[in-house]
Design a protein around this motif. Structure first.
Motif, PDB file in Angstrom:
ATOM      1  N   GLU A 125       0.816  -1.218   0.000  1.00 37.75           N
ATOM      2  CA  GLU A 125       0.000   0.000   0.000  1.00 37.75           C
ATOM      3  C   GLU A 125       0.853   1.273   0.000  1.00 37.75           C
ATOM      4  OE1 GLU A 125      -0.644  -2.645   1.705  1.00 37.75           O
ATOM      5  OE2 GLU A 125      -2.668  -3.239   1.064  1.00 37.75           O
ATOM      6  N   SER A 126       2.081   1.178   0.516  1.00 32.22           N
ATOM      7  CA  SER A 126       2.946   2.360   0.575  1.00 32.22           C
ATOM      8  C   SER A 126       3.478   2.751  -0.803  1.00 32.22           C
ATOM      9  CB  SER A 126       4.122   2.103   1.523  1.00 32.22           C
ATOM     10  OG  SER A 126       4.978   1.089   1.020  1.00 32.22           O
ATOM     11  N   SER A 127       3.253   1.916  -1.806  1.00 32.63           N
ATOM     12  CA  SER A 127       3.779   2.205  -3.143  1.00 32.63           C
ATOM     13  C   SER A 127       2.782   2.964  -4.020  1.00 32.63           C
ATOM     14  CB  SER A 127       4.168   0.898  -3.837  1.00 32.63           C
ATOM     15  OG  SER A 127       3.038   0.071  -4.038  1.00 32.63           O
ATOM     16  N   ILE A 128       1.611   3.328  -3.472  1.00 27.72           N
ATOM     17  CA  ILE A 128       0.630   4.083  -4.263  1.00 27.72           C
ATOM     18  C   ILE A 128       1.251   5.392  -4.750  1.00 27.72           C
ATOM     19  CG2 ILE A 128      -1.573   5.334  -4.151  1.00 27.72           C
ATOM     20  CD1 ILE A 128      -2.613   3.205  -2.301  1.00 27.72           C
ATOM     21  N   GLU A 149       9.338  -1.486  -6.351  1.00 28.08           N
ATOM     22  CA  GLU A 149      10.195  -1.605  -5.177  1.00 28.08           C
ATOM     23  C   GLU A 149       9.377  -1.366  -3.909  1.00 28.08           C
ATOM     24  OE1 GLU A 149      14.126   0.541  -3.201  1.00 28.08           O
ATOM     25  OE2 GLU A 149      13.797   0.634  -5.367  1.00 28.08           O
ATOM     26  N   VAL A 150       9.417  -2.324  -2.999  1.00 27.94           N
ATOM     27  CA  VAL A 150       8.693  -2.232  -1.721  1.00 27.94           C
ATOM     28  C   VAL A 150       9.681  -2.537  -0.600  1.00 27.94           C
ATOM     29  CG1 VAL A 150       6.797  -3.115  -0.311  1.00 27.94           C
ATOM     30  CG2 VAL A 150       6.533  -2.956  -2.795  1.00 27.94           C
ATOM     31  N   GLY A 151       9.946  -1.561   0.232  1.00 30.20           N
ATOM     32  CA  GLY A 151      10.851  -1.770   1.352  1.00 30.20           C
ATOM     33  C   GLY A 151      12.259  -2.146   0.928  1.00 30.20           C
ATOM     34  N   GLY A 152      12.716  -1.586  -0.194  1.00 34.62           N
ATOM     35  CA  GLY A 152      14.056  -1.867  -0.660  1.00 34.62           C
ATOM     36  C   GLY A 152      14.194  -3.148  -1.458  1.00 34.62           C
ATOM     37  N   GLU A 153      13.077  -3.839  -1.677  1.00 32.33           N
ATOM     38  CA  GLU A 153      13.108  -5.094  -2.438  1.00 32.33           C
ATOM     39  C   GLU A 153      12.180  -4.980  -3.639  1.00 32.33           C
ATOM     40  OE1 GLU A 153      12.079  -9.859  -1.834  1.00 32.33           O
ATOM     41  OE2 GLU A 153      11.953  -8.457  -0.162  1.00 32.33           O
ATOM     42  N   VAL A 154      12.636  -5.424  -4.798  1.00 35.41           N
ATOM     43  CA  VAL A 154      11.823  -5.374  -6.010  1.00 35.41           C
ATOM     44  C   VAL A 154      10.925  -6.608  -6.058  1.00 35.41           C
ATOM     45  CG1 VAL A 154      11.833  -5.338  -8.530  1.00 35.41           C
ATOM     46  CG2 VAL A 154      13.554  -4.045  -7.254  1.00 35.41           C
ATOM     47  N   VAL A 155       9.616  -6.369  -6.139  1.00 38.92           N
ATOM     48  CA  VAL A 155       8.651  -7.470  -6.215  1.00 38.92           C
ATOM     49  C   VAL A 155       7.868  -7.356  -7.517  1.00 38.92           C
ATOM     50  CG1 VAL A 155       8.450  -7.685  -3.711  1.00 38.92           C
ATOM     51  CG2 VAL A 155       6.922  -6.151  -4.929  1.00 38.92           C
ATOM     52  N   GLN A 156       7.417  -8.478  -8.011  1.00 34.89           N
ATOM     53  CA  GLN A 156       6.614  -8.510  -9.226  1.00 34.89           C
ATOM     54  C   GLN A 156       5.171  -8.857  -8.864  1.00 34.89           C
ATOM     55  OE1 GLN A 156       8.362 -11.081 -12.162  1.00 34.89           O
ATOM     56  NE2 GLN A 156      10.202  -9.825 -12.375  1.00 34.89           N
ATOM     57  N   ASP A 182      -3.804   2.489  -7.457  1.00 40.25           N
ATOM     58  CA  ASP A 182      -4.526   1.865  -6.350  1.00 40.25           C
ATOM     59  C   ASP A 182      -3.945   0.481  -6.104  1.00 40.25           C
ATOM     60  OD1 ASP A 182      -6.335   1.621  -4.305  1.00 40.25           O
ATOM     61  OD2 ASP A 182      -8.034   1.068  -5.573  1.00 40.25           O
ATOM     62  N   VAL A 183      -4.139  -0.032  -4.890  1.00 38.92           N
ATOM     63  CA  VAL A 183      -3.561  -1.318  -4.515  1.00 38.92           C
ATOM     64  C   VAL A 183      -4.613  -2.205  -3.875  1.00 38.92           C
ATOM     65  CG1 VAL A 183      -1.950  -2.438  -2.912  1.00 38.92           C
ATOM     66  CG2 VAL A 183      -1.204  -0.458  -4.225  1.00 38.92           C
ATOM     67  N   ARG A 189      -2.346  -7.284  -6.070  1.00 38.00           N
ATOM     68  CA  ARG A 189      -2.414  -6.710  -7.409  1.00 38.00           C
ATOM     69  C   ARG A 189      -2.696  -5.222  -7.284  1.00 38.00           C
ATOM     70  NH1 ARG A 189      -7.145  -9.652 -10.463  1.00 38.00           N
ATOM     71  NH2 ARG A 189      -6.593  -8.110 -12.040  1.00 38.00           N
ATOM     72  N   CYS A 190      -2.543  -4.495  -8.392  1.00 35.16           N
ATOM     73  CA  CYS A 190      -2.762  -3.058  -8.320  1.00 35.16           C
ATOM     74  C   CYS A 190      -3.316  -2.521  -9.624  1.00 35.16           C
ATOM     75  CB  CYS A 190      -1.462  -2.332  -7.951  1.00 35.16           C
ATOM     76  SG  CYS A 190      -0.145  -2.585  -9.154  1.00 35.16           S
ATOM     77  N   THR A 191      -3.860  -1.320  -9.551  1.00 34.59           N
ATOM     78  CA  THR A 191      -4.354  -0.606 -10.712  1.00 34.59           C
ATOM     79  C   THR A 191      -3.317   0.429 -11.113  1.00 34.59           C
ATOM     80  OG1 THR A 191      -6.640  -0.875  -9.958  1.00 34.59           O
ATOM     81  CG2 THR A 191      -6.231   0.798 -11.630  1.00 34.59           C
TER      82      THR A 191
END
Length: 200
Positions: A125-128, A149-156, A182-183, A189-191
């Protein structure tokens, strides 16, 4: 009992008791009056915050944890200084040693642990409103894999174009940049919307 030995024993016993009872988290860095009316001027706000900071700093030296640490440093330094400079000069040297032990040895360790413990874990949610890169081209329904990138880690995760861009026929290719609008944390998943539409 010798004064310096007594201080070492008392300080060590106090620190052990606080650790056992879980009171070490009482290390405080907050002031008493941090809420300010919006009508205050920037100068008044800065002066008030600075005043609160000095008050908090002064009060932090009166906490039981600090006093016990100073006692340990005072006693240990005094035991050494008494043999080197004599009992008369040992007292001020021991006091300086106690303060230095707290300020330059114990306090930096506690501050580091406090920051580490209080650092919030970042969530999706912090990546919005953050930018992400399309890992795959989006299909005709506007779905594709993106890397963020979420918390210093790249996620797919799975990204879906906004309804307006899907209806407009916007296409996203691998390597394109998108913005997270949006998340949906439960479904991971996200928009998203495509960045730089004018370039395609």
């Amino acid at each position: 009992m010798d004064l310096y030995i007594f201080c070492v024993v008392l300080g060590a016993a106090g620190m052990a008791a606080m650790a056992f009872l879980g009171f070490t988290s009482s290390h405080s860095g907050s002031g008493g009056h941090t809420h300010h009316a919006h009508s205050h001027s920037a100068h008044q706000h800065s002066a008030h915050v600075a005043s609160d900071g000095w008050k908090a700093h002064a009060w932090s030296w009166l906490s039981p944890r600090v006093l016990f640490n100073v006692l340990v440093g005072f006693g240990a330094t005094g035991l050494i200084a008494e043999r080197i400079v004599g009992p008369f000069l040992a007292l001020p040297v021991a006091l300086a040693g106690g303060l230095a032990f707290e300020a330059f040895v114990v306090r930096p360790i506690f501050n580091s642990l406090f920051r580490f413990a209080s650092e919030p874990a970042q969530t999706l949610e912090s990546s919005i409103m953050s930018e992400a890169k399309a890992v795959t081209g989006f299909d005709t329904r506007g779905n594709g894999l993106i890397a963020v990138e979420v918390g210093g880690e790249v996620v797919q995760i799975l990204g879906t174009l906004t309804a307006d861009e899907r209806n407009a026929g916007v296409r996203v290719r691998a390597g394109d940049m998108v913005r997270i609008e949006d998340v949906d944390g439960t479904r991971n998943r996200c928009t998203v919307s495509r960045i730089g539409l004018g370039e395609s």
